[in-house]
Write a protein that holds these residues in place. Structure first.
Motif, PDB file in Angstrom:
ATOM      1  N   LYS A   1     -12.016   6.982  -6.902  1.00  0.00           N
ATOM      2  CA  LYS A   1     -10.555   6.949  -6.947  1.00  0.00           C
ATOM      3  C   LYS A   1     -10.121   5.535  -6.568  1.00  0.00           C
ATOM      4  O   LYS A   1     -10.436   5.051  -5.483  1.00  0.00           O
ATOM      5  CB  LYS A   1      -9.974   7.957  -5.968  1.00  0.00           C
ATOM      6  N   VAL A   2      -9.394   4.889  -7.472  1.00  0.00           N
ATOM      7  CA  VAL A   2      -8.954   3.508  -7.254  1.00  0.00           C
ATOM      8  C   VAL A   2      -7.464   3.414  -7.523  1.00  0.00           C
ATOM      9  O   VAL A   2      -6.981   3.912  -8.541  1.00  0.00           O
ATOM     10  CB  VAL A   2      -9.682   2.522  -8.199  1.00  0.00           C
ATOM     11  N   GLU A   3      -6.758   2.770  -6.605  1.00  0.00           N
ATOM     12  CA  GLU A   3      -5.334   2.522  -6.807  1.00  0.00           C
ATOM     13  C   GLU A   3      -5.123   1.010  -6.815  1.00  0.00           C
ATOM     14  O   GLU A   3      -5.517   0.324  -5.877  1.00  0.00           O
ATOM     15  CB  GLU A   3      -4.522   3.176  -5.696  1.00  0.00           C
ATOM     16  N   GLN A   4      -4.515   0.508  -7.891  1.00  0.00           N
ATOM     17  CA  GLN A   4      -4.233  -0.915  -8.039  1.00  0.00           C
ATOM     18  C   GLN A   4      -2.857  -1.241  -7.485  1.00  0.00           C
ATOM     19  O   GLN A   4      -1.921  -0.471  -7.672  1.00  0.00           O
ATOM     20  CB  GLN A   4      -4.246  -1.325  -9.518  1.00  0.00           C
ATOM     21  N   GLN A   5      -2.763  -2.411  -6.846  1.00  0.00           N
ATOM     22  CA  GLN A   5      -1.496  -2.901  -6.311  1.00  0.00           C
ATOM     23  C   GLN A   5      -0.771  -1.789  -5.553  1.00  0.00           C
ATOM     24  O   GLN A   5       0.409  -1.535  -5.750  1.00  0.00           O
ATOM     25  CB  GLN A   5      -0.626  -3.478  -7.428  1.00  0.00           C
ATOM     26  N   LYS A   6      -1.528  -1.145  -4.697  1.00  0.00           N
ATOM     27  CA  LYS A   6      -1.030   0.000  -3.934  1.00  0.00           C
ATOM     28  C   LYS A   6      -0.022  -0.460  -2.885  1.00  0.00           C
ATOM     29  O   LYS A   6      -0.345  -1.233  -1.993  1.00  0.00           O
ATOM     30  CB  LYS A   6      -2.206   0.712  -3.263  1.00  0.00           C
ATOM     31  N   GLY A   7       1.193   0.009  -3.035  1.00  0.00           N
ATOM     32  CA  GLY A   7       2.225  -0.297  -2.062  1.00  0.00           C
ATOM     33  C   GLY A   7       2.094   0.612  -0.853  1.00  0.00           C
ATOM     34  O   GLY A   7       1.976   1.826  -0.996  1.00  0.00           O
ATOM     35  N   LEU A   8       2.058   0.023   0.313  1.00  0.00           N
ATOM     36  CA  LEU A   8       1.969   0.790   1.545  1.00  0.00           C
ATOM     37  C   LEU A   8       3.154   0.429   2.422  1.00  0.00           C
ATOM     38  O   LEU A   8       3.503  -0.746   2.551  1.00  0.00           O
ATOM     39  CB  LEU A   8       0.661   0.497   2.276  1.00  0.00           C
ATOM     40  N   PRO A   9       3.780   1.430   3.026  1.00  0.00           N
ATOM     41  CA  PRO A   9       4.956   1.142   3.851  1.00  0.00           C
ATOM     42  C   PRO A   9       4.555   0.454   5.155  1.00  0.00           C
ATOM     43  O   PRO A   9       3.427   0.575   5.620  1.00  0.00           O
ATOM     44  CB  PRO A   9       5.552   2.514   4.122  1.00  0.00           C
ATOM     45  N   LEU A  10       5.481  -0.234   5.719  1.00  0.00           N
ATOM     46  CA  LEU A  10       5.303  -0.881   7.007  1.00  0.00           C
ATOM     47  C   LEU A  10       6.025  -0.037   8.049  1.00  0.00           C
ATOM     48  O   LEU A  10       7.202   0.275   7.880  1.00  0.00           O
ATOM     49  CB  LEU A  10       5.892  -2.291   6.960  1.00  0.00           C
TER      50      LEU A  10
ATOM     51  N   TYR B   1       7.337  -0.064  11.702  1.00  0.00           N
ATOM     52  CA  TYR B   1       7.657  -0.986  12.788  1.00  0.00           C
ATOM     53  C   TYR B   1       8.488  -0.249  13.824  1.00  0.00           C
ATOM     54  O   TYR B   1       9.531   0.307  13.498  1.00  0.00           O
ATOM     55  CB  TYR B   1       8.423  -2.196  12.240  1.00  0.00           C
ATOM     56  N   GLU B   2       7.980  -0.220  15.023  1.00  0.00           N
ATOM     57  CA  GLU B   2       8.629   0.485  16.127  1.00  0.00           C
ATOM     58  C   GLU B   2       9.004   1.916  15.739  1.00  0.00           C
ATOM     59  O   GLU B   2      10.099   2.397  16.021  1.00  0.00           O
ATOM     60  CB  GLU B   2       9.841  -0.283  16.635  1.00  0.00           C
ATOM     61  N   GLY B   3       8.069   2.564  15.053  1.00  0.00           N
ATOM     62  CA  GLY B   3       8.255   3.958  14.681  1.00  0.00           C
ATOM     63  C   GLY B   3       9.127   4.187  13.468  1.00  0.00           C
ATOM     64  O   GLY B   3       9.341   5.325  13.060  1.00  0.00           O
ATOM     65  N   VAL B   4       9.638   3.117  12.869  1.00  0.00           N
ATOM     66  CA  VAL B   4      10.509   3.243  11.703  1.00  0.00           C
ATOM     67  C   VAL B   4       9.726   2.828  10.456  1.00  0.00           C
ATOM     68  O   VAL B   4       9.130   1.745  10.409  1.00  0.00           O
ATOM     69  CB  VAL B   4      11.763   2.350  11.848  1.00  0.00           C
ATOM     70  N   LYS B   5       9.735   3.697   9.457  1.00  0.00           N
ATOM     71  CA  LYS B   5       9.061   3.412   8.199  1.00  0.00           C
ATOM     72  C   LYS B   5       9.970   2.541   7.340  1.00  0.00           C
ATOM     73  O   LYS B   5      11.049   2.968   6.945  1.00  0.00           O
ATOM     74  CB  LYS B   5       8.726   4.719   7.480  1.00  0.00           C
ATOM     75  N   LEU B   6       9.525   1.330   7.078  1.00  0.00           N
ATOM     76  CA  LEU B   6      10.299   0.381   6.278  1.00  0.00           C
ATOM     77  C   LEU B   6       9.673   0.247   4.897  1.00  0.00           C
ATOM     78  O   LEU B   6       8.457   0.125   4.775  1.00  0.00           O
ATOM     79  CB  LEU B   6      10.339  -0.992   6.973  1.00  0.00           C
ATOM     80  N   GLU B   7      10.487   0.262   3.890  1.00  0.00           N
ATOM     81  CA  GLU B   7       9.976   0.173   2.526  1.00  0.00           C
ATOM     82  C   GLU B   7       9.763  -1.266   2.063  1.00  0.00           C
ATOM     83  O   GLU B   7       9.583  -1.519   0.897  1.00  0.00           O
ATOM     84  CB  GLU B   7      10.907   0.917   1.560  1.00  0.00           C
ATOM     85  N   CYS B   8       9.781  -2.193   2.988  1.00  0.00           N
ATOM     86  CA  CYS B   8       9.519  -3.588   2.637  1.00  0.00           C
ATOM     87  C   CYS B   8       8.043  -3.895   2.854  1.00  0.00           C
ATOM     88  O   CYS B   8       7.669  -5.017   3.133  1.00  0.00           O
ATOM     89  CB  CYS B   8      10.369  -4.529   3.494  1.00  0.00           C
ATOM     90  N   GLY B   9       7.215  -2.874   2.716  1.00  0.00           N
ATOM     91  CA  GLY B   9       5.801  -2.964   3.032  1.00  0.00           C
ATOM     92  C   GLY B   9       5.045  -4.030   2.273  1.00  0.00           C
ATOM     93  O   GLY B   9       5.580  -5.063   1.906  1.00  0.00           O
ATOM     94  N   TYR B  10       3.825  -3.762   2.008  1.00  0.00           N
ATOM     95  CA  TYR B  10       2.929  -4.739   1.419  1.00  0.00           C
ATOM     96  C   TYR B  10       2.121  -4.049   0.335  1.00  0.00           C
ATOM     97  O   TYR B  10       2.115  -2.827   0.226  1.00  0.00           O
ATOM     98  CB  TYR B  10       2.024  -5.328   2.506  1.00  0.00           C
ATOM     99  N   ARG B  11       1.434  -4.840  -0.462  1.00  0.00           N
ATOM    100  CA  ARG B  11       0.610  -4.306  -1.544  1.00  0.00           C
ATOM    101  C   ARG B  11      -0.827  -4.774  -1.358  1.00  0.00           C
ATOM    102  O   ARG B  11      -1.062  -5.956  -1.158  1.00  0.00           O
ATOM    103  CB  ARG B  11       1.106  -4.782  -2.909  1.00  0.00           C
ATOM    104  N   VAL B  12      -1.732  -3.827  -1.430  1.00  0.00           N
ATOM    105  CA  VAL B  12      -3.137  -4.191  -1.411  1.00  0.00           C
ATOM    106  C   VAL B  12      -3.617  -4.239  -2.861  1.00  0.00           C
ATOM    107  O   VAL B  12      -3.142  -3.471  -3.705  1.00  0.00           O
ATOM    108  CB  VAL B  12      -3.981  -3.207  -0.569  1.00  0.00           C
ATOM    109  N   ASP B  13      -4.526  -5.159  -3.152  1.00  0.00           N
ATOM    110  CA  ASP B  13      -4.998  -5.301  -4.533  1.00  0.00           C
ATOM    111  C   ASP B  13      -5.612  -3.999  -5.032  1.00  0.00           C
ATOM    112  O   ASP B  13      -5.214  -3.471  -6.063  1.00  0.00           O
ATOM    113  CB  ASP B  13      -6.008  -6.443  -4.645  1.00  0.00           C
ATOM    114  N   LEU B  14      -6.594  -3.482  -4.287  1.00  0.00           N
ATOM    115  CA  LEU B  14      -7.228  -2.220  -4.647  1.00  0.00           C
ATOM    116  C   LEU B  14      -7.466  -1.400  -3.389  1.00  0.00           C
ATOM    117  O   LEU B  14      -7.887  -1.940  -2.361  1.00  0.00           O
ATOM    118  CB  LEU B  14      -8.580  -2.458  -5.347  1.00  0.00           C
TER     119      LEU B  14
END
Length: 125
Positions: free
Chosen positions: A44-53, A55-68
């Protein structure tokens, strides 16, 4: 499969891609080919997988993307650069901490021998 077994399969697939293409292409070309090979290996592979950040218990949608992201366990950061540097390693370690994954691989395809372009990063949680 555990992270060690996954990393062996991932590195084997990366070696196959590097052997076929060699150095000098854009990162996106290696990403597409490695993703193809990992899918062929029935992972199972996910490309450019966006993961939420979170911060201080708050889920922010300005997260980051991992290549795979492989099997929700291993983060792969792909490079096509002259050399892997300490900032690349720090970036992957941060990704591991934020995602709660244990293992990350930096794979730099812009080398003559791929073994010289692979760095394992471990998050000791």
């Amino acid at each position: 499969m555990n992270e060690k077994e996954l990393s062996s399969v991932i590195i084997g697939c990366a070696l196959k891609v590097h052997k076929a293409l060699g150095p000098g292409l854009l990162e996106s070309a290696y990403e597409a080919c490695l993703c193809y090979e990992l899918n062929r290996a029935q992972l199972k592979v996910e490309q450019q997988k966006g993961l939420p950040l979170v911060y201080e218990g708050v889920k922010l949608e300005c997260g980051y993307r991992v290549d795979l992201l492989v099997e929700d366990k291993v983060i792969i950061e792909l490079k096509a650069v002259e050399a892997i540097n300490s900032l690349h390693s720090a970036q992957v370690l941060t990704y591991l901490k934020l995602s709660h994954c244990k293992l990350g691989l930096i794979i730099n395809f812009n080398v003559l021998l791929l073994k010289d372009g692979i760095r394992r990063i471990v998050n000791n949680l």
